[in-house]
Design a protein around this motif. Sequence first.
Motif, short mmCIF file in Angstrom:
data_model
loop_
_atom_site.label_atom_id
_atom_site.label_comp_id
_atom_site.label_asym_id
_atom_site.label_seq_id
_atom_site.Cartn_x
_atom_site.Cartn_y
_atom_site.Cartn_z
N SER A 136 13.35 35.55 -47.78
CA SER A 136 12.56 37.05 -48.41
C SER A 136 11.83 36.57 -49.28
O SER A 136 11.78 35.64 -50.59
N GLN A 137 10.02 36.72 -49.24
CA GLN A 137 8.52 35.68 -50.19
C GLN A 137 9.52 36.98 -51.24
O GLN A 137 8.26 36.42 -52.49
N SER A 138 9.74 38.77 -51.41
CA SER A 138 9.59 38.90 -52.78
C SER A 138 10.55 38.96 -53.84
O SER A 138 9.94 37.78 -54.82
N VAL A 168 11.01 23.16 -51.61
CA VAL A 168 10.18 24.38 -50.68
C VAL A 168 9.24 23.40 -50.30
O VAL A 168 8.55 23.73 -49.37
N MET A 169 8.68 22.21 -51.24
CA MET A 169 7.85 20.94 -50.50
C MET A 169 8.34 19.99 -50.56
O MET A 169 9.21 19.35 -52.23
N MET A 170 8.61 18.85 -50.40
CA MET A 170 8.93 17.71 -50.45
C MET A 170 8.38 16.25 -50.15
O MET A 170 7.92 16.63 -48.75
N ILE A 176 3.90 13.21 -42.84
CA ILE A 176 3.18 14.32 -42.03
C ILE A 176 1.44 15.28 -42.05
O ILE A 176 0.92 15.12 -41.60
N MET A 177 1.88 15.37 -43.36
CA MET A 177 0.47 15.76 -43.96
C MET A 177 -0.55 15.03 -44.02
O MET A 177 -1.74 15.20 -43.25
N LYS A 178 -0.56 13.70 -44.11
CA LYS A 178 -1.44 12.24 -43.81
C LYS A 178 -2.37 12.56 -42.30
O LYS A 178 -3.30 12.36 -41.81
N PHE A 201 -0.53 25.94 -51.08
CA PHE A 201 -0.77 24.39 -51.54
C PHE A 201 0.40 23.59 -52.50
O PHE A 201 0.52 22.22 -51.97
N GLY A 202 2.14 24.08 -52.42
CA GLY A 202 3.06 23.10 -52.59
C GLY A 202 3.12 22.15 -53.27
O GLY A 202 2.92 22.79 -54.89
N LEU A 203 3.07 21.34 -53.55
CA LEU A 203 2.61 19.43 -54.44
C LEU A 203 1.48 18.86 -54.30
O LEU A 203 1.03 18.80 -54.46
N ILE A 222 -8.01 27.17 -51.56
CA ILE A 222 -6.85 27.46 -51.23
C ILE A 222 -6.25 28.64 -51.74
O ILE A 222 -6.20 28.99 -52.15
N ILE A 223 -4.97 29.23 -50.69
CA ILE A 223 -4.61 30.10 -50.54
C ILE A 223 -3.46 29.89 -51.26
O ILE A 223 -2.38 29.25 -50.69
N GLU A 224 -3.45 31.17 -52.14
CA GLU A 224 -1.87 30.27 -53.52
C GLU A 224 -1.03 31.60 -53.69
O GLU A 224 -1.66 32.14 -54.37
C1 LIG Z 1 5.70 24.21 -48.36
S1 LIG Z 1 4.65 24.20 -49.57
C2 LIG Z 1 3.13 23.76 -49.17
C3 LIG Z 1 2.95 22.21 -48.90
C4 LIG Z 1 1.90 21.76 -48.41
N1 LIG Z 1 1.32 22.16 -47.29
C5 LIG Z 1 1.88 20.35 -49.25
O1 LIG Z 1 1.15 19.48 -48.26
O2 LIG Z 1 2.20 20.35 -50.62
C6 LIG Z 1 4.52 26.50 -49.58
C7 LIG Z 1 4.00 26.95 -50.59
O3 LIG Z 1 3.11 28.44 -49.87
C8 LIG Z 1 3.18 29.43 -50.82
N2 LIG Z 1 3.69 30.19 -49.97
C9 LIG Z 1 4.47 31.16 -49.28
N3 LIG Z 1 4.94 32.43 -48.97
C10 LIG Z 1 3.07 32.60 -49.07
C11 LIG Z 1 1.77 33.08 -49.12
N4 LIG Z 1 2.55 34.04 -47.97
N5 LIG Z 1 0.96 33.33 -49.22
C12 LIG Z 1 -0.24 32.01 -50.05
N6 LIG Z 1 1.53 31.24 -50.18
C13 LIG Z 1 2.16 31.44 -49.77
C14 LIG Z 1 4.49 28.91 -51.74
O4 LIG Z 1 4.33 29.05 -53.13
C15 LIG Z 1 3.96 27.24 -51.51
O5 LIG Z 1 3.19 26.81 -52.99
#
Ligand SMILES: C[S@@+](CC[C@H](N)C(=O)[O-])C[C@H]1O[C@@H](n2cnc3c(N)ncnc32)[C@H](O)[C@@H]1O
Length: 367
Positions: A136-138, A168-170, A176-178, A201-203, A222-224
């Motif tokens: 759940s997002q909220s 949330v991110m590991m 994968i990102m590279k 943004f995650g990590l 970057i949208i976060e």
């Molecule tokens: C899995 S992480 C991203 C990891 C990133 N790709 C990296 O390389 O580190 C997911 C991110 O998405 C953000 N997030 C989750 N739902 C979102 C939304 N609806 N809009 C914007 N950001 C969101 C989370 O807060 C979290 O920072």
Amino acid sequence: MEVESVSASEEGESLIEAILEKRSSEEIHSKIKNGAPLWYQNQEGISALHAAAYNEDLPIIKVLLENGAVWNSVDDLGNTAGDIALSFNNEDCYRTIRDAGLRSEFFLSHLSSKSIEIDAPSSIILRNEDSTAAGSQSEFLNSPLLFTKDENGQAICKVKVEDEEIGVMMGWEREIMKQTVHQLVEEHPGVSSLKVLNIGFGLGIIDGFFQSLSPPPAEHFIIEAHPDVLKHMKEQGWYENPGVTILEGRWQDVIDDERLLGLGGLDIVYTDTFSESYQDLKEFFEHLPDLLSGPNARFSFFNGLGATNALFYDVYTNLADLHLTNLGMVVKWSDVDVGCDDGKWSGTRKYFGMRLYRLPIAQMAIQ
Ligand SMILES: C[S@@+](CC[C@H](N)C(=O)[O-])C[C@H]1O[C@@H](n2cnc3c(N)ncnc32)[C@H](O)[C@@H]1O
């Protein structure tokens, strides 16, 4: 009522038995025709479809699916009929079950996008029972996050869900990102002044790779959404990085921001959020024709939904391909070997169980 369910279970048992004992197809067809319940699962969770998959019986698999067998029911060992077919390397049986799942999910996703109410508890994309921060997002956006390192020195951003910790991110996703950045920029004609958008943004792994390009992107958005991630980004100096613009909020609320739309199209778009469903991802896909600068622009997303089960992962992957194709895009898929070392989870919930990550790169088809 009781009598009815007793007879349903008797009929269900009898159909499973007939399939497992390889009785004549006339007998099996007649049981199906007489209403034996195809949803029925025995004490081990075996359904008629599982039984037919064990026998590698393609004609019976087809008849069961045509008559409404549940393609994604899971037995007590966690296997679907598709997983069983896969374990026998039976491509025809596997594809028949996979394609039935794909058709059903595609149809249900279409109905749901039209806000038509449907009662389909067996759908993998519509099932949304998780009201914790993982689903759940909220709930997620109101839960505190922890940025830390595990015993192997791997960076982790995690959230606590009841008694469980979820990544949330590991750090293990780094490869994968590279690879994603490599394929997004490789031989891109606009590489000397890229306009890039990353969501989530995650990590900061993928954003770090974008920033280390030579030259770095001319515009890097970057949208976060999560306040703790935004705080972490401030502490790390991301707000001061030249060329970087941070849009605070959920992508759903800021995707129409004038600063983004005023760019006249992006060269690269990537999305990797958390606690969102396939329907959210599909909704994001629908913005792509407006966001991308043209046929040279490239899009990718973290393809992790359903990745605890081979069949579900395959269905999600193909569903995404179908939906992107419907939007006029062409998707190239490649594999990234992420290994199968369970140590990388460091006690958190395992959300990716495949050895191969299927990496998508999509572009608008040239008309
Ligand atoms: C899995 S992480 C991203 C990891 C990133 N790709 C990296 O390389 O580190 C997911 C991110 O998405 C953000 N997030 C989750 N739902 C979102 C939304 N609806 N809009 C914007 N950001 C969101 C989370 O807060 C979290 O920072």
